[in-house]
Design a protein around this motif. Structure first.
Motif, PDB file in Angstrom:
ATOM      1  N   ASP A  68     -28.075  82.904  -5.430  1.00  9.69           N
ATOM      2  CA  ASP A  68     -28.600  81.693  -6.047  1.00  9.69           C
ATOM      3  C   ASP A  68     -28.618  80.545  -5.048  1.00  9.69           C
ATOM      4  O   ASP A  68     -27.925  80.571  -4.039  1.00  9.69           O
ATOM      5  N   ALA A  69     -29.455  79.572  -5.361  1.00 12.33           N
ATOM      6  CA  ALA A  69     -29.610  78.386  -4.532  1.00 12.33           C
ATOM      7  C   ALA A  69     -29.507  77.162  -5.424  1.00 12.33           C
ATOM      8  O   ALA A  69     -29.832  77.215  -6.612  1.00 12.33           O
ATOM      9  N   GLY A  70     -29.056  76.071  -4.825  1.00 11.12           N
ATOM     10  CA  GLY A  70     -29.021  74.792  -5.525  1.00 11.12           C
ATOM     11  C   GLY A  70     -29.968  73.828  -4.850  1.00 11.12           C
ATOM     12  O   GLY A  70     -30.013  73.751  -3.615  1.00 11.12           O
ATOM     13  N   ILE A  77     -31.128  73.850 -15.322  1.00 11.95           N
ATOM     14  CA  ILE A  77     -31.571  72.497 -14.977  1.00 11.95           C
ATOM     15  C   ILE A  77     -30.551  71.509 -15.527  1.00 11.95           C
ATOM     16  O   ILE A  77     -30.257  71.529 -16.722  1.00 11.95           O
ATOM     17  N   ASN A  78     -30.012  70.661 -14.657  1.00  9.02           N
ATOM     18  CA  ASN A  78     -29.124  69.596 -15.089  1.00  9.02           C
ATOM     19  C   ASN A  78     -29.925  68.304 -15.037  1.00  9.02           C
ATOM     20  O   ASN A  78     -30.126  67.731 -13.960  1.00  9.02           O
ATOM     21  N   GLU A  79     -30.399  67.870 -16.187  1.00  6.73           N
ATOM     22  CA  GLU A  79     -31.277  66.705 -16.238  1.00  6.73           C
ATOM     23  C   GLU A  79     -30.556  65.421 -15.843  1.00  6.73           C
ATOM     24  O   GLU A  79     -31.170  64.500 -15.323  1.00  6.73           O
ATOM     25  N   ARG A  80     -29.254  65.362 -16.050  1.00  2.21           N
ATOM     26  CA  ARG A  80     -28.490  64.162 -15.705  1.00  2.21           C
ATOM     27  C   ARG A  80     -28.386  63.986 -14.197  1.00  2.21           C
ATOM     28  O   ARG A  80     -28.610  62.903 -13.671  1.00  2.21           O
ATOM     29  N   THR A  81     -28.064  65.073 -13.483  1.00  2.94           N
ATOM     30  CA  THR A  81     -27.834  64.982 -12.035  1.00  2.94           C
ATOM     31  C   THR A  81     -29.066  65.307 -11.194  1.00  2.94           C
ATOM     32  O   THR A  81     -29.089  65.022 -10.008  1.00  2.94           O
ATOM     33  N   GLY A  82     -30.061  65.950 -11.779  1.00  2.00           N
ATOM     34  CA  GLY A  82     -31.228  66.385 -11.020  1.00  2.00           C
ATOM     35  C   GLY A  82     -30.993  67.671 -10.255  1.00  2.00           C
ATOM     36  O   GLY A  82     -31.820  68.103  -9.459  1.00  2.00           O
ATOM     37  N   ARG A  83     -29.881  68.320 -10.521  1.00  3.85           N
ATOM     38  CA  ARG A  83     -29.534  69.567  -9.824  1.00  3.85           C
ATOM     39  C   ARG A  83     -30.168  70.747 -10.569  1.00  3.85           C
ATOM     40  O   ARG A  83     -30.086  70.854 -11.790  1.00  3.85           O
ATOM     41  N   VAL A  84     -30.801  71.638  -9.799  1.00  5.65           N
ATOM     42  CA  VAL A  84     -31.447  72.819 -10.360  1.00  5.65           C
ATOM     43  C   VAL A  84     -30.862  74.051  -9.673  1.00  5.65           C
ATOM     44  O   VAL A  84     -30.787  74.104  -8.449  1.00  5.65           O
ATOM     45  N   LYS A  85     -30.438  75.020 -10.473  1.00  7.03           N
ATOM     46  CA  LYS A  85     -29.948  76.290  -9.939  1.00  7.03           C
ATOM     47  C   LYS A  85     -31.096  77.289  -9.988  1.00  7.03           C
ATOM     48  O   LYS A  85     -31.749  77.446 -11.021  1.00  7.03           O
ATOM     49  N   MET A  86     -31.331  77.935  -8.848  1.00  6.92           N
ATOM     50  CA  MET A  86     -32.410  78.906  -8.726  1.00  6.92           C
ATOM     51  C   MET A  86     -31.815  80.288  -8.461  1.00  6.92           C
ATOM     52  O   MET A  86     -30.967  80.436  -7.578  1.00  6.92           O
ATOM     53  N   ALA A 131     -38.141  68.398  -2.922  1.00  5.32           N
ATOM     54  CA  ALA A 131     -36.871  68.981  -3.352  1.00  5.32           C
ATOM     55  C   ALA A 131     -35.927  69.063  -2.152  1.00  5.32           C
ATOM     56  O   ALA A 131     -36.368  69.262  -1.023  1.00  5.32           O
ATOM     57  N   ILE A 132     -34.644  68.913  -2.411  1.00  7.23           N
ATOM     58  CA  ILE A 132     -33.638  68.975  -1.355  1.00  7.23           C
ATOM     59  C   ILE A 132     -32.782  70.220  -1.577  1.00  7.23           C
ATOM     60  O   ILE A 132     -32.081  70.343  -2.581  1.00  7.23           O
ATOM     61  N   PHE A 133     -32.836  71.145  -0.639  1.00  6.02           N
ATOM     62  CA  PHE A 133     -32.109  72.419  -0.662  1.00  6.02           C
ATOM     63  C   PHE A 133     -30.680  72.123  -0.217  1.00  6.02           C
ATOM     64  O   PHE A 133     -30.452  71.716   0.910  1.00  6.02           O
ATOM     65  N   VAL A 134     -29.680  72.308  -1.110  1.00 11.05           N
ATOM     66  CA  VAL A 134     -28.302  71.929  -0.787  1.00 11.05           C
ATOM     67  C   VAL A 134     -27.303  73.076  -0.797  1.00 11.05           C
ATOM     68  O   VAL A 134     -26.179  72.909  -0.332  1.00 11.05           O
ATOM     69  N   GLU A 135     -27.694  74.230  -1.321  1.00 14.03           N
ATOM     70  CA  GLU A 135     -26.722  75.320  -1.418  1.00 14.03           C
ATOM     71  C   GLU A 135     -27.441  76.659  -1.473  1.00 14.03           C
ATOM     72  O   GLU A 135     -28.493  76.780  -2.089  1.00 14.03           O
ATOM     73  N   LEU A 136     -26.841  77.658  -0.819  1.00 14.52           N
ATOM     74  CA  LEU A 136     -27.364  79.020  -0.892  1.00 14.52           C
ATOM     75  C   LEU A 136     -26.195  79.987  -0.859  1.00 14.52           C
ATOM     76  O   LEU A 136     -25.337  79.907   0.009  1.00 14.52           O
ATOM     77  N   ASN A 137     -26.166  80.870  -1.820  1.00 13.96           N
ATOM     78  CA  ASN A 137     -25.134  81.900  -1.902  1.00 13.96           C
ATOM     79  C   ASN A 137     -25.852  83.234  -2.064  1.00 13.96           C
ATOM     80  O   ASN A 137     -26.502  83.476  -3.076  1.00 13.96           O
ATOM     81  N   SER A 195     -36.125  79.651   1.571  1.00 13.66           N
ATOM     82  CA  SER A 195     -36.341  78.232   1.856  1.00 13.66           C
ATOM     83  C   SER A 195     -37.824  77.884   1.770  1.00 13.66           C
ATOM     84  O   SER A 195     -38.184  76.801   1.286  1.00 13.66           O
ATOM     85  N   ALA A 196     -38.674  78.785   2.221  1.00  9.02           N
ATOM     86  CA  ALA A 196     -40.120  78.534   2.150  1.00  9.02           C
ATOM     87  C   ALA A 196     -40.584  78.405   0.705  1.00  9.02           C
ATOM     88  O   ALA A 196     -41.402  77.531   0.384  1.00  9.02           O
ATOM     89  N   VAL A 197     -40.076  79.262  -0.176  1.00 10.81           N
ATOM     90  CA  VAL A 197     -40.450  79.160  -1.594  1.00 10.81           C
ATOM     91  C   VAL A 197     -39.984  77.825  -2.155  1.00 10.81           C
ATOM     92  O   VAL A 197     -40.750  77.093  -2.797  1.00 10.81           O
ATOM     93  N   LEU A 198     -38.706  77.491  -1.909  1.00  8.21           N
ATOM     94  CA  LEU A 198     -38.136  76.267  -2.471  1.00  8.21           C
ATOM     95  C   LEU A 198     -38.827  75.009  -1.936  1.00  8.21           C
ATOM     96  O   LEU A 198     -39.063  74.067  -2.683  1.00  8.21           O
ATOM     97  N   GLY A 199     -39.148  75.003  -0.663  1.00 10.48           N
ATOM     98  CA  GLY A 199     -39.738  73.811  -0.057  1.00 10.48           C
ATOM     99  C   GLY A 199     -41.229  73.660  -0.246  1.00 10.48           C
ATOM    100  O   GLY A 199     -41.746  72.537  -0.208  1.00 10.48           O
TER     101      GLY A 199
END
Length: 144
Positions: free
Chosen positions: A133-135, A109-118, A81-87, A69-73
Motif C-alpha cells: 500500500d501507498a499513502g 479516504i480520510n476527508e479531514r486530513t486529505g490522506r488517501v491509502k492506495m 498529489a504528494i506520495f508520502v509512504e510506500l510499503n 509512483s508513475a500511476v500515483l503521480g
C-alpha cells in the motif's frame, strides 16, 4: 492550477483504480543502477546473473516499484498529489523483457486530513510480483 490537477480529494471514491504498463529493458536496469549506485551483479552482470536461481539479470525491486509512483503521480490521484509512504512486499523479480503492469486502487479516504491509502501491486503476465500500500496526500478542491 485546476488545469493540472486530475483529481481533488472530493473526486475520489474507494475502488477507483488506474494502471500503467512498461517493458523492462537492460538499458532501464543499467540507468537505474547508475542513478542509485546499486550495481549489484544480479542486476548488471549477465554472466554472474546466469549462475543464480533466476538464470539472468533481474530488475531492481525499487525499479519495479517506481512504476507505482508513475500511476500515483500521473493518473490516480495524479498531478498535485504528494506520495508520502510506500510499503511493499516483493514476491518475484521482474526480468529483462517482462511487461510489468503497476496498479493502484483507492482503499481509504480520510476527508479531514486529505490522506488517501492506495492498494498497490505490480504484475507480470497476471502474476503479482510485489504488493502493498501507498499513502498520498490529495488537495481539496479550492473554494471559488
Amino acid at each position: 492550477m485546476s488545469d493540472i490537477v486530475k483529481f481533488y480529494l472530493e473526486d475520489l471514491s474507494v475502488g477507483m483504480s488506474e494502471s500503467t504498463t512498461a517493458t523492462i529493458t537492460a538499458e532501464m536496469i543499467d540507468t537505474f543502477a547508475d542513478i542509485t549506485g546499486d550495481h549489484n551483479p544480479i542486476h548488471v552482470d549477465e554472466a554472474y546473473a546466469k549462475t543464480t536461481q533466476f538464470g539472468g539479470r533481474i530488475a531492481h525491486g525499487a525499479l519495479s516499484a517506481s512504476f507505482i509512483s508513475a500511476v500515483l503521480g500521473n493518473q490516480l490521484p495524479g498531478p498535485g498529489a504528494i506520495f508520502v509512504e510506500l510499503n511493499l512486499r516483493f514476491r518475484k523479480p521482474a526480468m529483462i523483457g517482462d511487461k510489468i503492469t503497476a496498479v493502484a486502487e483507492v482503499a481509504e479516504i480520510n476527508e479531514r486530513t486529505g490522506r488517501v491509502k492506495m492498494k498497490c501491486h505490480c504484475e507480470v503476465d497476471g502474476v503479482k510480483i510485489c504488493r502493498g500500500d501507498a499513502g498520498v496526500f490529495v488537495s481539496k478542491r479550492p473554494v471559488a
